[in-house]
Design a protein around this motif. Structure first.
Motif, short mmCIF file in Angstrom:
data_model
loop_
_atom_site.label_atom_id
_atom_site.label_comp_id
_atom_site.label_asym_id
_atom_site.label_seq_id
_atom_site.Cartn_x
_atom_site.Cartn_y
_atom_site.Cartn_z
N ILE A 368 31.36 65.61 100.46
CA ILE A 368 30.23 64.85 101.00
C ILE A 368 29.30 64.49 99.84
CG2 ILE A 368 28.38 64.80 102.69
CD1 ILE A 368 31.24 65.13 103.82
N LEU A 369 29.14 63.20 99.61
CA LEU A 369 28.30 62.74 98.51
C LEU A 369 26.85 62.57 98.92
CD1 LEU A 369 30.67 60.04 96.95
CD2 LEU A 369 30.40 62.44 96.28
N ASP A 370 26.62 62.16 100.16
CA ASP A 370 25.24 61.90 100.58
C ASP A 370 25.16 62.01 102.11
OD1 ASP A 370 22.57 61.25 100.32
OD2 ASP A 370 22.93 59.08 100.46
N GLY A 371 23.95 62.33 102.60
CA GLY A 371 23.71 62.35 104.03
C GLY A 371 23.76 63.72 104.66
N LEU A 372 24.12 64.78 103.90
CA LEU A 372 24.27 66.10 104.49
C LEU A 372 23.93 67.16 103.44
CD1 LEU A 372 25.21 67.07 107.32
CD2 LEU A 372 27.45 67.53 106.31
N THR A 373 23.27 68.24 103.88
CA THR A 373 22.96 69.37 103.01
C THR A 373 23.50 70.65 103.63
OG1 THR A 373 20.83 69.94 104.02
CG2 THR A 373 20.82 68.19 102.34
N GLU A 374 23.51 71.72 102.86
CA GLU A 374 24.00 73.00 103.36
C GLU A 374 23.11 73.57 104.46
OE1 GLU A 374 24.92 75.86 100.38
OE2 GLU A 374 25.98 74.44 99.09
N ASP A 375 21.87 73.12 104.54
CA ASP A 375 20.95 73.63 105.56
C ASP A 375 21.04 72.88 106.88
OD1 ASP A 375 19.94 75.57 103.83
OD2 ASP A 375 18.50 74.15 102.96
N ASP A 376 21.79 71.79 106.91
CA ASP A 376 21.95 71.02 108.15
C ASP A 376 22.88 71.74 109.11
OD1 ASP A 376 20.25 68.95 107.44
OD2 ASP A 376 21.84 67.85 106.39
N TYR A 377 22.84 71.28 110.38
CA TYR A 377 23.72 71.82 111.43
C TYR A 377 24.60 70.69 111.95
CZ TYR A 377 20.74 75.95 111.48
OH TYR A 377 20.05 77.08 111.14
N ILE A 378 25.89 70.97 112.13
CA ILE A 378 26.81 69.97 112.65
C ILE A 378 27.68 70.59 113.73
CG2 ILE A 378 26.87 68.61 110.52
CD1 ILE A 378 29.49 69.94 109.80
N ALA A 379 28.32 69.72 114.53
CA ALA A 379 29.13 70.18 115.66
C ALA A 379 30.55 69.67 115.53
CB ALA A 379 28.52 69.70 116.97
N PHE A 380 31.45 70.39 116.15
CA PHE A 380 32.84 69.94 116.23
C PHE A 380 32.90 68.74 117.17
CE2 PHE A 380 37.12 70.01 118.02
CZ PHE A 380 37.88 70.11 116.87
N PRO A 381 33.40 67.60 116.72
CA PRO A 381 33.35 66.38 117.54
C PRO A 381 34.40 66.37 118.65
CG PRO A 381 34.46 65.93 115.47
CD PRO A 381 33.97 67.34 115.38
N ASP A 382 34.02 65.85 119.80
CA ASP A 382 34.98 65.59 120.88
C ASP A 382 34.45 64.43 121.71
OD1 ASP A 382 33.53 66.59 123.37
OD2 ASP A 382 33.43 68.36 122.08
N GLU A 383 35.23 63.98 122.69
CA GLU A 383 34.90 62.77 123.43
C GLU A 383 33.69 62.94 124.35
OE1 GLU A 383 37.95 65.08 125.78
OE2 GLU A 383 37.62 64.48 123.68
N LEU A 384 33.28 64.19 124.65
CA LEU A 384 32.15 64.41 125.55
C LEU A 384 30.80 64.44 124.83
CD1 LEU A 384 33.64 67.20 127.87
CD2 LEU A 384 33.59 64.72 128.23
#
Length: 416
Positions: A368-384
């Motif tokens: 990841i070059l830009d747009g995200l840091t280690e302190d951010d939170y992300i989710a596993f993507p799905d259609e819902l």
């Protein structure tokens, strides 16, 4: 072929990790969604995801730093110990004297053997003279007397052969005695540390004995220099190991230090000791097996030091930037952009556009070059997943928030 097989195995493991995640967290998200009008999405911190890696949970095994070679030295049963030149804990070099035998009795036996050989040689000389006289008499005897002389000559020849044989045996005995006297001092033929000295050991056989238990050894020396790791696994994970497998090694006292090594040997017979230091998922009832890892450039490891080992899947290689598993990254073909499902300041789910760099095909990770840091939170993507849904963060899950009336949420059992 080996690399290709390992790559396929990594892909399968990653798929299994994704499936595990899907079954635990996706099902949990659907349950939470049913309890909320807007629905909820479980989030993970980027730094935690990076620590876990794309390939998910790995088995951790324990081991201890062991010498590459251990030598047991037994006392010669034909000799008496005279003096020991070293003590337990002493460091010895190849060629250093370890102990000596009392050879005064052997020297006395050599003198006795010399006297016996002198007497036996004198007897042999007399027997040869007698044979010569018989030959002379037989040549002058009458035809009727020749047969009797021939019988005497054969008997004399047989006696001479026996005497010559007895002399050769006595010469070998004397040579062995002389060799024992010459080897009165036993020297170390390896660099090492004296581990034990057993003054009650009588010993037997050869002075040097490799691979024995050491219980009958007079002295045991642990080789210094190259070390190896003696690991322990159980019957449930021994089949996950193979000779040649790359391993990551971390000292228990300082897990920030990382070494690498290669599995060099796997024992198929259960360990006879009572060491129960298998992986943390093992039960006390399962059989334990030893395996050995040759360490690469580990000069500062100490003999007897305890370590933790796990499969080296490439995470020890230095990477620049931020890397996350590829299954978190979503590609938008219409806009030709990449994004992840993250959350805003109001703890609501949102799309966060990112810039990606390199792709690690073996580790199945995006840089990841830009747009995200280690302190951010992300989710596993799905259609819902939709923007505006409630984001459930790990801290709120631990505190029992947003998990129903009983305050219990899904639990992920992590096997070390």
């Amino acid at each position: 072929m080996k690399k290709r097989t390992v790559l396929i195995g990594l892909v399968l493991i990653a798929a299994a990790g994704g499936l595990y995640y899907y079954k635990n967290y996706y099902n949990q998200e659907k349950t939470v969604s049913a309890e909320s009008a807007e629905g909820s999405v479980y989030m993970s911190k980027v730094s935690d995801i990076m620590d876990q890696g794309a390939l998910g949970v790995k088995t951790r095994l324990v081991g201890v730093v062991d010498p590459q070679e251990s030598k047991d030295i037994k006392l010669d049963s034909d000799k008496q110990l005279k003096e020991t030149f070293v003590e337990v804990g002493d460091e010895v070099k190849k060629g250093d004297p370890l102990f000596s035998y009392d050879v005064e009795a052997l020297k006395q036996k050599i003198q006795e053997a010399d006297l016996e050989l002198e007497e036996m040689n004198n007897t042999l000389q007399t027997m040869n003279q007698q044979l010569n006289e018989l030959n002379v008499q037989a040549s002058k005897a009458k035809e009727s007397e020749k047969q009797a002389y021939n019988l005497q000559i054969l008997s004399a020849q047989n006696s001479i052969h026996k005497q010559e044989y007895n002399i050769s045996v006595k010469q070998l005995e004397r040579a062995q005695l002389e060799k024992n006297v010459d080897n009165a001092v036993v020297y170390s033929d390896i660099d090492g540390i004296v581990k034990s000295i057993n003054s009650d050991s009588s010993g037997s056989g050869d002075s040097y004995n490799y691979g024995s238990s050491g219980s009958n050894a007079f002295m045991t020396i642990l080789a210094t220099g190259d070390y190896r790791i003696k690991g322990t696994c159980n019957e449930m994970n021994i089949y996950n190991l193979y000779v040649g497998e790359q391993m990551v090694i971390r000292p228990r006292a300082d897990e920030d230090k990382i070494y690498t090594g290669v599995v060099s040997k796997i024992e198929t017979e259960p360990a006879t000791d009572n060491n129960n230091n298998g992986s943390s998922d093992s039960s006390s009832e399962s059989s334990k097996y030893h395996f050995y890892v040759t360490v690469n450039e580990a000069m500062d490891l100490m003999l007897g030091q305890h370590v933790i080992m796990e499969e080296d899947t490439g995470e020890t290689e230095k990477k620049t930037g931020l890397w996350i598993p590829n299954y978190y990254v979503v590609s938008d073909d219409e806009t030709n952009t990449y994004y992840v499902w993250s959350c805003d300041d109001n703890q609501k789910v949102c799309k966060k556009e990112i810039s990606v760099g390199e792709i690690d095909e073996e580790m199945l990770e995006y840089q990841i070059l830009d747009g995200l840091t280690e302190d951010d939170y992300i989710a596993f993507p799905d259609e819902l997943t939709q923007e505006g849904m409630e984001a459930i963060l790990p801290d709120s899950m631990e505190n029992g928030e947003n998990q129903g009336d009983d305050g219990k949420g899904g639990v992920m059992n992590v096997m070390e």
